[in-house]
Design an enzyme around this catalytic site. Structure first.
Site, PDB file in Angstrom:
ATOM      1  N   HIS A 250       0.831  -1.204   0.000  1.00 47.13           N
ATOM      2  CA  HIS A 250       0.000   0.000   0.000  1.00 47.13           C
ATOM      3  C   HIS A 250       0.864   1.252   0.000  1.00 47.13           C
ATOM      4  O   HIS A 250       0.493   2.274  -0.554  1.00 47.13           O
ATOM      5  CB  HIS A 250      -0.922  -0.003   1.225  1.00 47.13           C
ATOM      6  CG  HIS A 250      -2.217  -0.682   0.964  1.00 47.13           C
ATOM      7  ND1 HIS A 250      -2.699  -1.698   1.738  1.00 47.13           N
ATOM      8  CD2 HIS A 250      -3.126  -0.499  -0.012  1.00 47.13           C
ATOM      9  CE1 HIS A 250      -3.843  -2.109   1.250  1.00 47.13           C
ATOM     10  NE2 HIS A 250      -4.133  -1.405   0.186  1.00 47.13           N
TER      11      HIS A 250
ATOM     12  N   GLU B 107      -7.721 -12.107 -24.424  1.00 43.79           N
ATOM     13  CA  GLU B 107      -6.533 -12.162 -23.564  1.00 43.79           C
ATOM     14  C   GLU B 107      -6.130 -13.585 -23.224  1.00 43.79           C
ATOM     15  O   GLU B 107      -5.186 -13.819 -22.488  1.00 43.79           O
ATOM     16  CB  GLU B 107      -6.749 -11.338 -22.284  1.00 43.79           C
ATOM     17  CG  GLU B 107      -8.002 -11.684 -21.507  1.00 43.79           C
ATOM     18  CD  GLU B 107      -8.249 -10.733 -20.322  1.00 43.79           C
ATOM     19  OE1 GLU B 107      -7.346  -9.995 -19.941  1.00 43.79           O
ATOM     20  OE2 GLU B 107      -9.371 -10.764 -19.794  1.00 43.79           O
TER      21      GLU B 107
ATOM     22  N   ASP C  70      -2.438  -9.939 -20.216  1.00 41.97           N
ATOM     23  CA  ASP C  70      -2.660 -11.366 -19.998  1.00 41.97           C
ATOM     24  C   ASP C  70      -2.312 -12.183 -21.231  1.00 41.97           C
ATOM     25  O   ASP C  70      -1.757 -13.268 -21.118  1.00 41.97           O
ATOM     26  CB  ASP C  70      -4.118 -11.620 -19.603  1.00 41.97           C
ATOM     27  CG  ASP C  70      -4.330 -11.317 -18.135  1.00 41.97           C
ATOM     28  OD1 ASP C  70      -3.522 -11.801 -17.316  1.00 41.97           O
ATOM     29  OD2 ASP C  70      -5.271 -10.586 -17.805  1.00 41.97           O
TER      30      ASP C  70
ATOM     31  N   CYS D  21      -6.187  -2.736 -25.041  1.00 45.07           N
ATOM     32  CA  CYS D  21      -6.235  -1.991 -23.777  1.00 45.07           C
ATOM     33  C   CYS D  21      -5.174  -2.424 -22.768  1.00 45.07           C
ATOM     34  O   CYS D  21      -5.163  -1.953 -21.645  1.00 45.07           O
ATOM     35  CB  CYS D  21      -7.624  -2.076 -23.153  1.00 45.07           C
ATOM     36  SG  CYS D  21      -8.100  -3.751 -22.731  1.00 45.07           S
TER      37      CYS D  21
HETATM   38  C1  PEP Z   1      -4.952  -7.100 -19.953  1.00 42.34           C
HETATM   39  O1  PEP Z   1      -4.905  -8.257 -19.555  1.00 42.34           O
HETATM   40  O2  PEP Z   1      -4.242  -6.649 -20.871  1.00 42.34           O
HETATM   41  C2  PEP Z   1      -5.875  -6.123 -19.313  1.00 42.34           C
HETATM   42  C3  PEP Z   1      -6.023  -4.908 -19.783  1.00 42.34           C
HETATM   43  O3  PEP Z   1      -6.529  -6.530 -18.207  1.00 42.34           O
HETATM   44  P1  PEP Z   1      -5.906  -6.563 -16.726  1.00 42.34           P
HETATM   45  O4  PEP Z   1      -4.561  -5.895 -16.773  1.00 42.34           O
HETATM   46  O5  PEP Z   1      -6.893  -5.847 -15.882  1.00 42.34           O
HETATM   47  O6  PEP Z   1      -5.828  -8.037 -16.466  1.00 42.34           O
HETATM   48 MG    MG Z   2      -6.437  -9.025 -18.297  1.00 44.29          MG
END
Ligand code: PEP
Ligand code: MG
Length: 573
Positions: free
Chosen positions: A191, A435, A459, A506
């Site tokens: 944290h 992913e 992922d 993303c």
């Molecule tokens: C990803 O896996 O690229 C993603 C955007 O999701 P997270 O990082 O939340 O697993």
């Molecule tokens: Mg992800």
């Protein structure tokens, strides 16, 4: 000049004099308490507990003011520790059974729990030990009628060096003259590290013995980008770091001019540039960047650090606040991806004690086991969708059946709301995160059932390469430019475009300006970027030629090694 390497906890560079704080050296003595006095001792302990609770209330007000609701949850976690039976019943039991003073009983109880924490493999949980000690220390100081050391008393600009820094100390740093901190202990997910990032205070942790190697008044450079502390730097090194500091201030300023400008390449290919949002508290900063929308609203924050699941009302309010703030621009709300390293304490069956949590009951898999949680979230999203433009996105999809099940549940939620008289504007679009390799390889089978795709490279890379994304021993193998990754991305984009479907990306890859030429050349439709890198990515896109990048990607998909791909991208004509 001595360079010590640690863990980069919060980015930025600080140059200044060190201020070494000694640990509040609390020595707890064992004192026998006569039988007829143990009740009094228990009462003394309970008064300290009440005083600590009052401390936490006061700290909460401060955090709410400086950091917002999201971080105030840390205080809730501390309150939970204070109310835990470990404190409320174990300590009084020890006082009575062993006939010892409250301070000793408390430190014994804390040590017992510490031993349990130390055995845990999970770094996240090991780090929670600091929260336990933070609360324990507050209690001890009340019992001993001592004041907690206050960093606010430091009256000059300095870099704080200490063995450890508790989250409660970190929260107050913005109001002090401290310009950075370095600690012997700590990890990236503590944290303390998370708070330092939010406060934008450079920090390096996990430096093992830095607090013994530095003396107050020593000149130091704290490099929060590389995770380094330089003791007694020479004039040349100081000059070099001052230049880096000045450059980044100047760069930040020049990037401001890009706000509101279109994200378009030199030869006119436009991209949607969106922002990732991890909680509504970041909204103000995100709105100021003027993104084309929110390409990934991670909703896990609503489910973590609590023992009861958030209700429909609470969720729909949170989503609506984001949708309204985006004022007609699109918001992609992802249903909660709980599991993996985001462990909930909701008490639901599943993601506890999994040997391999990233391969376990995570994301849509968990929600399909707990349809009540899934439906509640879908209903909340649908209700918020009346306030603007919303799309729903499902994480961790590995087979078509999961999409069909999610769609059925969405339709059920729509029908229920309609029957309850809630007017939903139009059909809501449903998309998936790509992913998991099975979804990427077989993307053609998914396309008839989804309205859009968003590639989660974080992922996808870990699963394609079998490299755990949070395991420091294999970070050198986590490679976004691996030919298998690049070919798979190309396959997904081409197949989706062939069927007229929209593809966004993303994962963190969008937030690395060096990877932007690859994403541009792949011809993705949208990139959703972490807010800190948003303007830098826009700048990178505006400096590229789409047609040239397309040719580079056409070569990249034939490469055998990632170094070749890196070299191709660096050529950047
Ligand atoms: C990803 O896996 O690229 C993603 C955007 O999701 P997270 O990082 O939340 O697993
Ligand atoms: Mg992800």
């Amino acid at each position: 000049m001595i360079v010590i390497k640690g863990i980069a906890a919060s980015p930025g560079i600080s140059i200044g004099k060190a201020y070494v704080v000694e640990d509040d050296d609390i020595v707890v003595e064992r004192v026998e308490v006569p039988r007829d006095k143990v009740r009094e001792e228990v009462t003394r302990f309970k008064s300290a507990q009440k005083a600590t609770l009052r401390d936490l209330d006061a700290a909460e007000q401060k955090v709410l003011k400086v950091l917002g609701k999201q971080h105030a949850k840390l205080i809730d976690a501390h309150r939970m520790i204070l109310k835990d039976s470990l404190i409320t019943s174990d300590v009084p039991k020890r006082i009575v059974a062993e006939g010892v003073n409250a301070e000793f009983a408390l430190s014994e109880a804390l040590e017992a729990v510490n031993r349990q924490f130390e055995k845990m493999d999970d770094e996240f949980f090991r780090e929670r030990r600091h929260d336990l000690f933070d609360v324990g220390k507050r209690l001890l100081l009340h019992l001993m009628k001592r004041q907690k050391r206050s960093l606010a008393e430091i009256d000059h600009e300095c870099i704080l060096i200490s063995r450890n820094l508790l989250p409660s100390d970190t929260m107050g740093l913005k109001e002090t003259k401290i310009i950075g901190f370095a600690t012997d202990l700590g990890g990236k997910t503590s944290h303390t590290a998370i708070l330092a990032q939010s406060l934008e205070i450079p920090a390096v942790v996990g430096l093992s013995d830095v607090s013994r190697r530095i003396k107050t008044g020593d000149m130091v450079i704290l490099d929060g980008e590389q995770g380094m502390v330089i003791i007694a730097p020479g004039p040349e090194t100081i000059a070099k770091y001052e230049k880096v500091q000045q450059r980044s201030v100047a760069e930040e300023k020049s990037l401001e001019a890009l706000k509101g400008l279109p994200t378009v390449t030199l030869d006119g290919r436009g991209f949607r540039l969106e922002a990732n949002l991890d909680s509504p508290e970041e909204l103000k900063n995100v709105s100021a960047l003027q993104p084309d929308g929110i390409g990934l609203f991670r909703t896990e924050y609503l489910f973590l650090n609590r023992t009861d699941a958030p209700g429909e009302e609470e969720q729909s309010k949170a989503y609506a606040s984001v949708v309204k703030a985006m004022d007609g621009r699109e918001v992609v709300i992802r249903t909660a991806d709980i599991g993996g390293d985001r462990l909930s304490q909701l008490g639901i069956e599943g993601p506890k004690n999994e040997t391999n949590p990233f391969m376990g009951l995570r994301g849509v898999r968990l929600f399909l086991r707990h349809l009540d949680l899934f439906k509640t979230q879908l209903r909340a999203i649908l209700r918020a969708s009346t306030k603007g433009k919303v799309r729903v996105m499902i994480p961790m999809v590995s087979s078509v059946g999961e999409v069909l099940a999610a769609r059925r549940l969405l339709e059920q939620a729509q029908a229920e709301l309609a029957a309850e008289g809630v007017e939903l504007k139009e059909e809501i679009e449903l998309g998936i995160m790509v992913e998991i390799p099975s979804a990427a390889i077989q993307i053609d089978s998914f396309l008839p059932h989804v309205d859009f795709l968003s590639i989660g490279t974080n992922d996808l890379i870990q699963y394609v390469l079998a490299v755990d994304r949070i395991n420091e021993h294999v970070t050198h193998l986590y490679d976004p430019y691996h030919p298998a990754v690049v070919r798979l991305l190309d396959h997904v984009v081409r197949t989706a475009h062939g069927k007229g479907k929209w593809v966004g990306v993303c994962g963190e890859m969008t937030s690395d300006p060096r990877a932007v030429p690859l994403l541009v050349g792949l011809g993705v439709d949208a990139m959703s970027v972490s807010p800190r890198m948003f303007l830098r990515v826009k700048q990178a896109v505006r400096g590229l030629r789409y047609e040239a990048m397309k040719k580079i990607v056409a070569k990249a998909v034939t490469c055998a090694e990632s170094d070749e791909i890196r070299r191709l991208l660096e050529q950047n004509p």
